[in-house]
Design a protein around this motif. Structure first.
Motif, PDB file in Angstrom:
ATOM      1  N   SER A 223       3.116  -5.099  -8.814  1.00  0.00           N
ATOM      2  CA  SER A 223       3.889  -4.530  -7.431  1.00  0.00           C
ATOM      3  C   SER A 223       3.449  -3.036  -7.389  1.00  0.00           C
ATOM      4  O   SER A 223       3.417  -2.397  -8.546  1.00  0.00           O
ATOM      5  CB  SER A 223       5.200  -4.820  -7.456  1.00  0.00           C
ATOM      6  OG  SER A 223       5.632  -4.094  -6.339  1.00  0.00           O
TER       7      SER A 223
ATOM      8  N   ASN B 225      -0.561 -13.028  -8.550  1.00  0.00           N
ATOM      9  CA  ASN B 225      -1.445 -11.942  -8.252  1.00  0.00           C
ATOM     10  C   ASN B 225      -2.774 -12.301  -7.776  1.00  0.00           C
ATOM     11  O   ASN B 225      -3.448 -11.645  -7.586  1.00  0.00           O
ATOM     12  CB  ASN B 225      -1.655 -11.334  -9.804  1.00  0.00           C
ATOM     13  CG  ASN B 225      -0.338 -10.496 -10.257  1.00  0.00           C
ATOM     14  OD1 ASN B 225       0.271  -9.518  -9.691  1.00  0.00           O
ATOM     15  ND2 ASN B 225       0.075 -11.239 -11.284  1.00  0.00           N
TER      16      ASN B 225
ATOM     17  N   SER C 269       8.172  -0.209  -7.129  1.00  0.00           N
ATOM     18  CA  SER C 269       9.582  -0.587  -7.544  1.00  0.00           C
ATOM     19  C   SER C 269      10.686   0.161  -6.865  1.00  0.00           C
ATOM     20  O   SER C 269      11.864  -0.306  -6.868  1.00  0.00           O
ATOM     21  CB  SER C 269       9.626  -1.040  -8.996  1.00  0.00           C
ATOM     22  OG  SER C 269       9.749   0.401  -9.724  1.00  0.00           O
TER      23      SER C 269
ATOM     24  N   SER D  94       9.112 -11.600   0.237  1.00  0.00           N
ATOM     25  CA  SER D  94       8.418 -10.320   0.082  1.00  0.00           C
ATOM     26  C   SER D  94       9.196  -9.197  -0.482  1.00  0.00           C
ATOM     27  O   SER D  94       8.535  -8.558  -1.582  1.00  0.00           O
ATOM     28  CB  SER D  94       7.697  -9.729   1.704  1.00  0.00           C
ATOM     29  OG  SER D  94       6.893 -10.624   2.272  1.00  0.00           O
TER      30      SER D  94
ATOM     31  N   THR E 127       6.536  -1.147   3.834  1.00  0.00           N
ATOM     32  CA  THR E 127       6.656  -2.524   3.411  1.00  0.00           C
ATOM     33  C   THR E 127       5.901  -3.544   4.148  1.00  0.00           C
ATOM     34  O   THR E 127       6.703  -3.800   5.146  1.00  0.00           O
ATOM     35  CB  THR E 127       7.994  -2.753   2.741  1.00  0.00           C
ATOM     36  OG1 THR E 127       8.368  -1.889   1.931  1.00  0.00           O
ATOM     37  CG2 THR E 127       7.840  -4.187   1.866  1.00  0.00           C
TER      38      THR E 127
ATOM     39  N   THR F  32       8.337  -8.106  -4.635  1.00  0.00           N
ATOM     40  CA  THR F  32       8.088  -6.485  -5.469  1.00  0.00           C
ATOM     41  C   THR F  32       8.856  -6.455  -6.468  1.00  0.00           C
ATOM     42  O   THR F  32       8.429  -5.360  -7.499  1.00  0.00           O
ATOM     43  CB  THR F  32       8.583  -5.582  -4.391  1.00  0.00           C
ATOM     44  OG1 THR F  32       9.921  -5.691  -4.069  1.00  0.00           O
ATOM     45  CG2 THR F  32       7.762  -5.620  -2.995  1.00  0.00           C
TER      46      THR F  32
ATOM     47  N   TYR G  41      13.514  -1.140  -4.088  1.00  0.00           N
ATOM     48  CA  TYR G  41      13.662  -2.576  -4.262  1.00  0.00           C
ATOM     49  C   TYR G  41      14.540  -2.934  -5.406  1.00  0.00           C
ATOM     50  O   TYR G  41      15.202  -4.066  -5.172  1.00  0.00           O
ATOM     51  CB  TYR G  41      12.277  -3.222  -4.385  1.00  0.00           C
ATOM     52  CG  TYR G  41      11.440  -2.804  -3.569  1.00  0.00           C
ATOM     53  CD1 TYR G  41      11.298  -3.235  -1.948  1.00  0.00           C
ATOM     54  CD2 TYR G  41      10.256  -2.384  -3.653  1.00  0.00           C
ATOM     55  CE1 TYR G  41      10.596  -2.688  -1.072  1.00  0.00           C
ATOM     56  CE2 TYR G  41       8.919  -1.972  -2.677  1.00  0.00           C
ATOM     57  CZ  TYR G  41       9.245  -2.222  -1.368  1.00  0.00           C
ATOM     58  OH  TYR G  41       8.367  -1.957  -0.632  1.00  0.00           O
TER      59      TYR G  41
ATOM     60  N   SER H  80       5.973   0.428 -12.557  1.00  0.00           N
ATOM     61  CA  SER H  80       5.424  -0.280 -11.501  1.00  0.00           C
ATOM     62  C   SER H  80       5.696   0.791 -10.345  1.00  0.00           C
ATOM     63  O   SER H  80       6.463   1.013  -9.650  1.00  0.00           O
ATOM     64  CB  SER H  80       6.116  -1.433 -11.140  1.00  0.00           C
ATOM     65  OG  SER H  80       5.804  -2.168  -9.762  1.00  0.00           O
TER      66      SER H  80
ATOM     67  N   LEU I 250       1.122  -5.573  -1.180  1.00  0.00           N
ATOM     68  CA  LEU I 250       2.270  -5.344  -2.005  1.00  0.00           C
ATOM     69  C   LEU I 250       1.569  -5.176  -3.371  1.00  0.00           C
ATOM     70  O   LEU I 250       2.548  -4.962  -4.429  1.00  0.00           O
ATOM     71  CB  LEU I 250       3.044  -6.560  -2.095  1.00  0.00           C
ATOM     72  CG  LEU I 250       3.729  -6.894  -0.695  1.00  0.00           C
ATOM     73  CD1 LEU I 250       4.864  -8.111  -0.777  1.00  0.00           C
ATOM     74  CD2 LEU I 250       4.787  -5.647  -0.068  1.00  0.00           C
ATOM     75  N   MET I 251       0.303  -5.269  -3.645  1.00  0.00           N
ATOM     76  CA  MET I 251      -0.106  -4.934  -5.051  1.00  0.00           C
ATOM     77  C   MET I 251      -0.542  -3.415  -4.993  1.00  0.00           C
ATOM     78  O   MET I 251      -0.620  -2.680  -3.961  1.00  0.00           O
ATOM     79  CB  MET I 251      -1.348  -5.613  -5.016  1.00  0.00           C
ATOM     80  CG  MET I 251      -0.865  -7.159  -5.156  1.00  0.00           C
ATOM     81  SD  MET I 251      -2.201  -8.360  -5.644  1.00  0.00           S
ATOM     82  CE  MET I 251      -2.561  -8.065  -7.394  1.00  0.00           C
TER      83      MET I 251
END
Length: 553
Positions: free
Chosen positions: A148, A201, A151, A137, A186, A141, A154, A470, A63-64
């Motif tokens: 994230s 993080n 974006s 999860s 995702t 985000t 989401y 993001s 998710l990063m």
């Protein structure tokens, strides 16, 4: 080797070119294993496969912010709710069924969603997987304190409600057509590993990922390989391998040599290079296939740099880019020239864009007219800004490096000074790329989420990490018209209407040229003939999309 494999194992160059040039072609019939063979779930895994990538996966939290090669690991370790197959249809993974209007999972207006999950799924550490993990999860985000990777989409999700361990609902603040495609890319992460962690993080996922996928993380030797082992409790068919080793070989010549010698079982990103195609077709005990990909190669600009602010400069540089010679001389004519980021196999592909013209004389005239004057050293200058910049890509990618040298020479003919500054993969595609620290790059990108045409993550003005966004807009491209069209396309659920919108987006970007499009990928894949499972899928970004099904005889 099956009869079908024998037919596709040895494509000559002419056949490859014909296949990639045909309208709507570019994909071979997929080789399916698990779902079509009715294997027993949680089969007794055996054997090992060594899969080679030219880059090193370094971001283990999916998710990063990450790049394509990182997803080569994600498909093995993590699961999404559902995914795209090679034909562009969804199939369920963590979801018990893919939510649709027909089955009541999505309301007719697209605003209400209900997702039912499989029972009995566990994380690799034995913790039960539940709807709380999915809720976490999705919300992660949107956490402003979390870095994230996306974006888009989401931000429209509201009121996520856990109905039970295997069911959750949410509402959308507005209709968003690409939402299902975004969910398909995702990967769900375990909520419990974030419990009590002050900085989301920095968790164990950054060094030792824990997923629900077919393989468990075993160990990593930085700069060399990652070793994964079979997840005996996997909830789908497979895995059918005891061990999967992801090996990094940054020098493409070395990677091909190791494939020839048998040290590598499956050659992945960046695959067999076209200059080795003729030999590779004749290698004993190997299967070699040419397949289309949604990835396109381009020379991209950092639009924050003063050298590239003026459209005339970008247009002149495109005229000074001899991409036909690059494709023919360096890539043996295998890839398909393109004027857009949209793959030619897509329903949304705009086939009416202006065709590229390599013309040094016109390029010089355009720069003269725009007021860029050549200095004593031959480099143009305007308002104190020299038309001088660096260009970066992955060190060790010899074809890209040769292309850079060729581009460098033709750019010099129009008074543009391009210096080459290549970096190791982990450095090149780390903060240097994600935070737009480059001047220009040679890069391959797939900007789509599966088969959906939305590219907000890459071209929306607000999606630049360098400007606090993001997303993946590392070119820092900003055009209000494109923003407006992306919003309109995401709210339209009628394919014919969406097609017109996305064709216009392609036309605007082709006019603006934040990147100089060169070609759509046609990659040359290879594996030992006792390996079964690797299959082309233009709707996914990397080979391991179906690694749960890979096996060897």
């Amino acid at each position: 080797m099956t009869d079908e494999k024998k037919k596709t194992a040895h494509l000559n160059r002419r056949q490859a070119l014909m296949m990639m040039g045909a309208a709507g072609a570019g994909l071979m019939a997929p080789l399916t294993i698990g779902r079509d063979r009715a294997f027993a779930a949680n089969a007794d895994a055996s054997g090992q496969i060594v899969l080679a990538f030219s880059q090193e996966p370094t971001v283990f939290n999916p998710l990063m912010p990450h790049i394509e090669v990182d997803e080569g690991l994600y498909y093995a370790v993590y699961d999404p709710l559902f995914d795209f197959d090679a034909e562009g249809g969804f199939f369920p993974i963590l979801a018990a069924e893919v939510p649709t209007v027909a089955n009541g999972g999505i309301s007719a207006d697209g605003l209400s969603w209900r997702v039912k999950l499989k029972e009995g799924v566990t994380w690799h550490d034995g913790t039960p997987f539940t709807a709380n993990d999915v809720k976490f999860s999705l919300e992660l985000t949107m956490d402003p304190d979390f870095r994230s990777f996306r974006s888009t989409g989401y931000k429209f999700i509201q009121d996520i409600t856990v109905v039970s361990d295997t069911e959750l609902t949410w509402t959308m603040s507005e209709p968003f057509a690409p939402m299902a495609a975004i969910l398909a890319s995702t990967y769900i992460v375990p909520k419990h590993v974030f419990d009590g962690v002050a900085d989301k993080n920095s968790t164990i996922l950054n060094t030792a990922p824990i997923g629900t996928g077919p393989f468990k993380f075993k160990n990593r030797m930085a700069g060399d390989h990652i070793e994964l082992e079979a997840n005996a409790d996997y909830h789908m068919d497979g895995p059918f391998l005891k061990t999967l080793i992801i090996k990094y070989v940054p020098d493409l010549n070395v990677m091909y040599t190791q494939f020839k010698s048998g040290d590598i079982d499956v050659i992945g990103l960046q695959y067999i290079q076209p200059d080795n195609l003729a030999e590779a077709e004749k290698l004993p005990g190997k299967v070699v296939e040419v397949a289309g990909k949604a990835t396109f190669e381009s020379l991209g600009f950092n639009m924050m740099r003063p050298q590239f602010k003026e459209k005339a400069v970008r247009q002149a540089l495109y005229m000074a880019l001899d991409k036909t010679s690059i494709i023919d001389a360096l890539y043996y004519g295998v890839p398909t020239p393109t004027e857009t980021y949209m793959p030619q196999q897509s329903y949304y592909f705009n086939e009416n864009l202006p065709k590229h013209e390599f013309n040094i004389e016109k390029a010089n005239a355009l720069l003269d007219e725009a007021g860029w004057v050549k200095g004593a050293d031959g480099v143009r200058e305007k308002d104190g800004v020299r038309l001088s910049f660096s260009n970066s890509t992955t060190a060790g990618n010899h074809l890209r490096e040769q292309a850079q040298q060729f581009i460098q020479q033709t750019f010099a003919m129009v008074g543009a000074e391009m210096t080459i500054k290549n970096l190791p993969p982990a450095v090149m595609w780390g903060d240097y790329w994600m935070n737009s620290e480059f001047d220009s790059v040679v890069v391959g990108l797939n900007t789509l989420a599966g088969a959906d045409p939305d590219t907000s993550d890459y071209f929306m003005s607000t999606m630049s990490p360098a400007l606090g966004g993001s997303g993946q807009n590392t070119f820092v491209y900003q055009n209000p018209k494109v923003d407006e069209l992306l919003v309109a396309g995401a709210q339209d659920f009628v394919p014919e209407e969406r097609k017109a919108i996305y064709e216009e987006i392609q036309a605007v970007i082709r006019e603006d040229l934040p990147f100089l499009p060169m070609f759509q990928y046609a990659v040359i894949k290879g594996w030992k003939d006792d390996v079964e499972g690797p299959a082309p899928n233009i709707n996914n970004r990397i080979d391991t999309w179906n690694v749960r099904e890979w096996t060897r005889s």
